[in-house]
Design a protein around this motif. Structure first.
Motif, mmCIF file in Angstrom:
data_model
loop_
_atom_site.group_PDB
_atom_site.id
_atom_site.type_symbol
_atom_site.label_atom_id
_atom_site.label_comp_id
_atom_site.label_asym_id
_atom_site.label_seq_id
_atom_site.Cartn_x
_atom_site.Cartn_y
_atom_site.Cartn_z
ATOM 1 N N ALA A 111 28.171 84.575 40.996
ATOM 2 C CA ALA A 111 28.291 83.576 42.052
ATOM 3 C C ALA A 111 29.500 82.687 41.827
ATOM 4 N N TYR A 113 31.696 79.261 43.946
ATOM 5 C CA TYR A 113 31.287 78.064 44.691
ATOM 6 C C TYR A 113 32.472 77.414 45.396
ATOM 7 N N ARG A 129 25.176 75.639 39.749
ATOM 8 C CA ARG A 129 25.421 76.453 38.554
ATOM 9 C C ARG A 129 24.162 76.519 37.680
ATOM 10 N N SER A 132 21.722 78.743 39.402
ATOM 11 C CA SER A 132 22.196 80.125 39.294
ATOM 12 C C SER A 132 21.797 80.754 37.973
ATOM 13 N N PRO A 139 27.495 82.384 36.877
ATOM 14 C CA PRO A 139 28.340 81.478 37.652
ATOM 15 C C PRO A 139 29.790 81.501 37.172
#
Length: 197
Positions: A111, A113, A129, A132, A139
């Motif tokens: 992921a 952001y 985070r 996640s 992250p």
């Protein structure tokens, strides 16, 4: 290996939101690279109620049909870019609720952001985070933070995020990290399938 599939998740559903502008901007940057297949995932398309299931999706699949569709969408993706506002030093409730409705579908993916707001959504991104990690997402260290002045230039002055080239280096760093993690994790997730074949 085929291109990884990245979902760019818009974190808010309210009218007049800024998130679709930021999502379209990062979509264009990611698509231009050619190392991702990207799509925008709008939480408006998954109108889940506040979490009200018999148990966590860690143990029990949701019964809500919109939540099941959301889980299927998450499962179909190799990684995510969460485009998030910051409400009271946190990500929006609709995004947290969506994250709570899935678990195994997020596991061992990556992921990145994009935050926006007064401090570039930094506090919301920091919380995402942490969330996640609990979802077994990897992250990225780098994120994109669209601060107050840039937000206002787009929201009130008619500029676009493409008019703000100083944001591109952090977007590039985040996308580079996301590309590495997504490919490494996709390869690792597919390894048992190769061994079984």
């Amino acid at each position: 290996m085929s291109n990884p599939k990245i979902g760019i998740v818009i974190s808010t559903t309210r009218e007049g939101r800024f998130g679709d502008k930021a999502a379209r901007w990062i979509y264009d940057l990611a698509k231009a690279r050619g190392d991702f297949d990207v799509e925008i995932v709008d939480l408006r398309d998954y109108p889940m109620p506040f979490f009200d299931e018999v148990g966590s999706p860690f143990y029990v699949p949701p019964t809500n049909e919109d939540a099941r569709r959301w889980g299927a969408k998450v499962d179909s993706l190799d990684g995510f870019i969460f485009v998030t506002a910051e409400y009271n030093r946190a990500p929006p409730a609709v995004l947290k609720n969506a994250l709570d409705y899935a678990y195994p579908q997020f596991n061992r993916k990556a992921a990145g952001y994009v935050g926006y707001g007064g401090v570039g959504g930094a506090r919301a991104v920091e919380q995402l985070r942490l969330i996640s990690v609990e979802l077994q997402l990897a992250p990225t260290r780098s994120g994109v933070h669209i601060g107050g002045a840039d937000f206002m230039a787009v929201y009130l002055e008619g500029k676009t995020l493409a008019d703000l080239p100083h944001l591109v280096p952090t977007a590039t760093a985040m996308l580079d990290e996301l590309s590495w993690w997504v490919r490494a994790l996709k390869t690792a997730r597919e390894e048992p399938q190769r061994q079984a074949a």
